[in-house]
Design an enzyme around this catalytic site. Structure first.
Site, PDB file in Angstrom:
ATOM      1  N   ARG A   1       0.847  -1.184   0.000  1.00 15.75           N
ATOM      2  CA  ARG A   1       0.000   0.000   0.000  1.00 15.75           C
ATOM      3  C   ARG A   1       0.893   1.248   0.000  1.00 15.75           C
ATOM      4  O   ARG A   1       2.040   1.207   0.430  1.00 15.75           O
ATOM      5  CB  ARG A   1      -0.902   0.005   1.233  1.00 15.75           C
TER       6      ARG A   1
ATOM      7  N   LYS B   1      -3.242  -8.219  10.384  1.00 18.23           N
ATOM      8  CA  LYS B   1      -4.616  -7.965  10.825  1.00 18.23           C
ATOM      9  C   LYS B   1      -5.525  -7.531   9.674  1.00 18.23           C
ATOM     10  O   LYS B   1      -6.746  -7.605   9.791  1.00 18.23           O
ATOM     11  CB  LYS B   1      -4.646  -6.914  11.933  1.00 18.23           C
ATOM     12  N   ASP B   2      -4.939  -7.075   8.562  1.00 18.01           N
ATOM     13  CA  ASP B   2      -5.738  -6.622   7.423  1.00 18.01           C
ATOM     14  C   ASP B   2      -6.069  -7.739   6.437  1.00 18.01           C
ATOM     15  O   ASP B   2      -6.797  -7.517   5.466  1.00 18.01           O
ATOM     16  CB  ASP B   2      -5.011  -5.507   6.668  1.00 18.01           C
TER      17      ASP B   2
ATOM     18  N   ARG C   1     -14.249  -3.474  16.956  1.00 19.18           N
ATOM     19  CA  ARG C   1     -13.631  -4.095  18.132  1.00 19.18           C
ATOM     20  C   ARG C   1     -13.452  -3.072  19.249  1.00 19.18           C
ATOM     21  O   ARG C   1     -13.805  -3.326  20.408  1.00 19.18           O
ATOM     22  CB  ARG C   1     -12.269  -4.697  17.725  1.00 19.18           C
ATOM     23  N   ARG C   2     -12.909  -1.907  18.909  1.00 16.06           N
ATOM     24  CA  ARG C   2     -12.711  -0.864  19.921  1.00 16.06           C
ATOM     25  C   ARG C   2     -14.034  -0.302  20.407  1.00 16.06           C
ATOM     26  O   ARG C   2     -14.223  -0.058  21.599  1.00 16.06           O
ATOM     27  CB  ARG C   2     -11.839   0.255  19.348  1.00 16.06           C
TER      28      ARG C   2
ATOM     29  N   ARG D   1     -11.586   7.322   9.860  1.00 11.49           N
ATOM     30  CA  ARG D   1     -10.754   6.483   9.010  1.00 11.49           C
ATOM     31  C   ARG D   1      -9.673   7.307   8.335  1.00 11.49           C
ATOM     32  O   ARG D   1      -9.633   8.517   8.432  1.00 11.49           O
ATOM     33  CB  ARG D   1     -11.615   5.741   7.981  1.00 11.49           C
TER      34      ARG D   1
ATOM     35  N   ASN E   1      -5.243   6.884   6.927  1.00 17.55           N
ATOM     36  CA  ASN E   1      -3.998   6.365   7.493  1.00 17.55           C
ATOM     37  C   ASN E   1      -3.673   7.103   8.791  1.00 17.55           C
ATOM     38  O   ASN E   1      -4.302   8.118   9.126  1.00 17.55           O
ATOM     39  CB  ASN E   1      -2.855   6.442   6.471  1.00 17.55           C
TER      40      ASN E   1
ATOM     41  N   ARG F   1      -5.241  10.587  10.401  1.00 19.22           N
ATOM     42  CA  ARG F   1      -6.057  10.599  11.607  1.00 19.22           C
ATOM     43  C   ARG F   1      -5.490  11.561  12.655  1.00 19.22           C
ATOM     44  O   ARG F   1      -6.241  12.245  13.353  1.00 19.22           O
ATOM     45  CB  ARG F   1      -6.192   9.185  12.167  1.00 19.22           C
TER      46      ARG F   1
ATOM     47  N   CYS G   1     -16.271  -8.347   8.718  1.00 18.15           N
ATOM     48  CA  CYS G   1     -15.619  -7.092   9.105  1.00 18.15           C
ATOM     49  C   CYS G   1     -16.425  -6.294  10.130  1.00 18.15           C
ATOM     50  O   CYS G   1     -15.884  -5.371  10.747  1.00 18.15           O
ATOM     51  CB  CYS G   1     -15.329  -6.239   7.874  1.00 18.15           C
TER      52      CYS G   1
END
Length: 311
Positions: free
Chosen positions: A12, A83-84, A133-134, A151, A153, A157, A244
């Protein structure tokens, strides 16, 4: 320069992803100084789409274009955050994992401009995170806080936080380490406070299955304990068939003596239901441990909980 002397690495195009590639290039250069590397950056669907990931193939939105570069021969090696990479379906046919690098920090960090800790945040504080999750864990432990979709990168953020779009943010410690921004961390949350995602802190190296040369070269970068942890965690998620929008968290830990444990939780999005399982491997191999913990969660009702979440 012959093909055997050059490895083209696809990744990426974000600053963090490129920093991860530089780690791989550095470790390769140390072990194989005769090998040269070239970076092939791509922009993925997940990088371009700022909405709900469920609308664009979930986590696969971060890997589709990278996988394509491997399969069409324009790159030889891919560097992913593990994790992705989705666990509810196999890797694309013709590709394989060649190595998992030594695991980085698996914890989450709170970033608050005034230095408040999570427990000090007043009611109504806007926490920037799009992670289900958070969100579920905060709903369970700090229901007075407000989670705001957030959202982009890590650098983007941080810019949004500085601009006041949110009052505080949660980011992965490992990601902040990779972009050199640990200076912004207010508090590192324990795994008891915020359990990490499956595959947290692990960089995975993926290549074509028939590329014996690349597999041979990059497999030397692999870390045995991280491989065991990754295998257990990904098997857990595979058996659970989480999507997801499923708030699933967990981590395996290889102890110095060789013992391996796996702890995992499945939440409802509102945090009101938490299914919890924790087992030690004993004689079990990592994949069997992952299966065993997943089965323990399924016996508690994880299948109905996961299937009941829209996606």
């Amino acid at each position: 320069m012959s093909a055997l002397e050059l490895i083209r690495i696809v990744s990426r195009n974000s600053p963090m992803a490129l920093a991860q590639v530089e780690r791989v290039r550095s470790e390769l250069a140390a072990l194989h100084p005769h090998i040269r590397t070239k970076v092939v950056p791509v922009v993925t669907t997940g990088d371009k789409w700022m909405g709900d990931l469920a609308q664009v193939e979930g986590k696969g939105a971060f890997t589709k274009e990278v996988d394509a570069a491997l399969l069409d021969g324009s790159a030889d090696l891919a560097v992913h955050c593990l994790k992705d990479i989705p666990c509810d379906r196999p890797l694309p046919v013709g590709t394989t994992f060649a190595a998992f690098l030594k695991r980085d920090d698996i914890r989450d960090a709170l970033i608050h401009p005034s230095g408040l800790t999570l427990d000090q945040l007043p009611p109504g504080t806007r926490i920037g995170t799009s992670s289900v999750r958070r969100i579920a864990q905060l709903a369970a432990s700090h229901p007075h806080l407000e989670c705001v979709p957030f959202r982009g990168n890590a650098n983007r953020r941080l810019e949004k936080l500085h601009a006041g779009e949110v009052d505080a943010a949660l980011l992965a410690v490992s990601g902040l380490e990779r972009i050199g921004r640990t200076d912004v961390i207010t508090e590192i949350l324990s795994t008891e406070t915020m359990m990490p995602p499956i595959g947290a802190g692990i960089l995975a190296l993926q290549c074509r299955q028939d590329d014996a040369h690349v597999i041979d070269v990059v497999s030397s970068l692999g870390h045995p304990d991280t491989h065991r942890e990754a295998t257990a965690e990904r098997m857990l998620l595979h058996v659970l068939q989480g999507h997801c929008n499923s708030p699933i968290a967990g981590y395996a830990r290889a102890e110095r003596g060789g013992d391996l444990s796996l702890r995992a939780c499945v939440f409802t999005p509102d945090g009101k239901t938490v299914l919890n399982a924790h087992e030690w491997a004993g004689p079990l191999d990592p994949a069997t441990l992952g299966t065993s913990v997943a089965v323990a969660l399924l016996r508690q009702g994880a299948r109905e909980l996961i299937d009941g979440i829209p996606h």
